[in-house]
Scaffold this active site. Structure first.
Site, short mmCIF file in Angstrom:
data_model
loop_
_atom_site.label_atom_id
_atom_site.label_comp_id
_atom_site.label_asym_id
_atom_site.label_seq_id
_atom_site.Cartn_x
_atom_site.Cartn_y
_atom_site.Cartn_z
N GLN A 25 -22.44 -32.66 6.90
CA GLN A 25 -22.77 -34.09 6.27
C GLN A 25 -23.20 -35.02 7.71
OE1 GLN A 25 -19.94 -35.76 3.68
NE2 GLN A 25 -19.29 -33.56 2.87
N LYS A 81 -40.48 -18.88 0.62
CA LYS A 81 -40.77 -19.11 -0.70
C LYS A 81 -42.07 -19.29 -1.04
CE LYS A 81 -35.82 -20.43 -2.00
NZ LYS A 81 -35.32 -21.64 -2.54
#
Length: 295
Positions: A102, A194
């Site tokens: 974070q 991907k």
């Protein structure tokens, strides 16, 4: 291990392990030719943590080793730092730092949690190990250094005795780590890419090399839920890989992650002892000991 400051001042390095890193602290102390400082840890009836350093550390050079995978572990680290008041120098090793992912605001009103955590560490020097975002180091109020466990993982993988192993990063972000792991051993390495064939069809495959007939080792800095890794394992095996191993620095492995990975067909999971899990088969103690020896 002795650190000589002047002709009359000699400091014995004191290694203190927090509740989340007891084994790692002991291994680090042994690597430095000393013994870890004894600590008492207990819980008050209301659940609050009690700790006490059971040896005299005033005017000594101390190193605290404590991973912070949970809020409670972070509080323990703060308590340990405070308990070391009066030490000549306080080094803090955070092998695995919680909240490090974070590192920025994703939505308005959110805190930069990694910054908030880092600012609380009142020490002379901080060491992390393969922290998820190196930019977090800038938030510590003292010099901070990130140690790299890649060479340790590379040597461990070399010990497998696999014929022509291929090291694969699960995404672009792990390419640097995989390259460093492969360095010095001549391992082939690549990363997964991907490719979207249609609105709901995505193919995951290695970008440059063919995995057919190869032993594949997937490498990442951490494995948390294992969802992405499980998908990658299935794809690699369907594309002809003989077997797939997993290697990571931080085996977070939440909930049933390990079961998910073995169900997907992984042959083995190898992590380090930045987090003390069943999969922690490799120790970063030599890495920490070497870093501490430089100060």
């Amino acid at each position: 291990m002795e650190y000589i400051k002047t002709a009359t001042e000699v400091y014995i390095l004191k290694i203190i392990g927090g509740p989340a890193s007891q084994l790692l602290a002991s291994r680090t102390a042994r690597a430095l030719g000393t013994e870890p400082v004894l600590c008492e840890f207990n819980r008050f009836p209301d659940g609050e943590l009690y700790l006490r350093i059971a040896e005299e550390i005033e005017n000594e050079k101390v190193t605290l080793i404590q991973s912070t995978p949970t809020d409670s572990d972070f509080v323990a680290l703060l308590q340990l730092i405070d308990a070391c008041e009066g030490a000549a120098e306080i080094n803090v090793v955070i092998p695995y730092m919680g909240y490090a992912r974070q590192d920025k605001k994703f939505k308005s009103g959110e805190p930069v949690s990694a910054r908030a955590i880092a600012r609380c560490i009142n020490a002379d020097r901080v060491f992390t190990i393969n922290i998820h975002e190196k930019s977090v180091l800038e938030h510590f109020p003292c010099p901070a250094e990130n140690l790299d466990a890649a060479a340790l993982i590379g040597s461990y993988v070399a010990g497998f005795g696999l014929e022509r192993p291929m090291l694969v990063a699960p995404d672009e972000g792990a390419r640097g780590l995989v390259k460093n792991v492969a360095s010095g051993h001549g391992f082939d390495h690549d990363h997964l890419q991907k490719t979207r064939l249609s609105g709901d069809t995505v193919v995951i495959k290695t970008k440059n090399l063919d995995v057919t007939g190869r032993h594949v080792v997937l490498v990442d800095d951490m494995i948390a839920t294992g969802g992405t890794m499980a998908e990658s394992i299935r794809m690699l095996k369907s594309q002809g890989a003989i077997d797939v191993h997993l290697a990571c620095v931080h085996p977070v492995l939440t909930r049933n992650a390990a079961l998910r990975l073995f169900h997907a067909g992984v042959k083995d999971i190898i992590g380090t002892d930045t987090l003390e899990k069943a999969e922690s088969k490799l120790s970063v103690a030599p890495l920490i000991a070497e870093a501490l020896s430089g100060y």
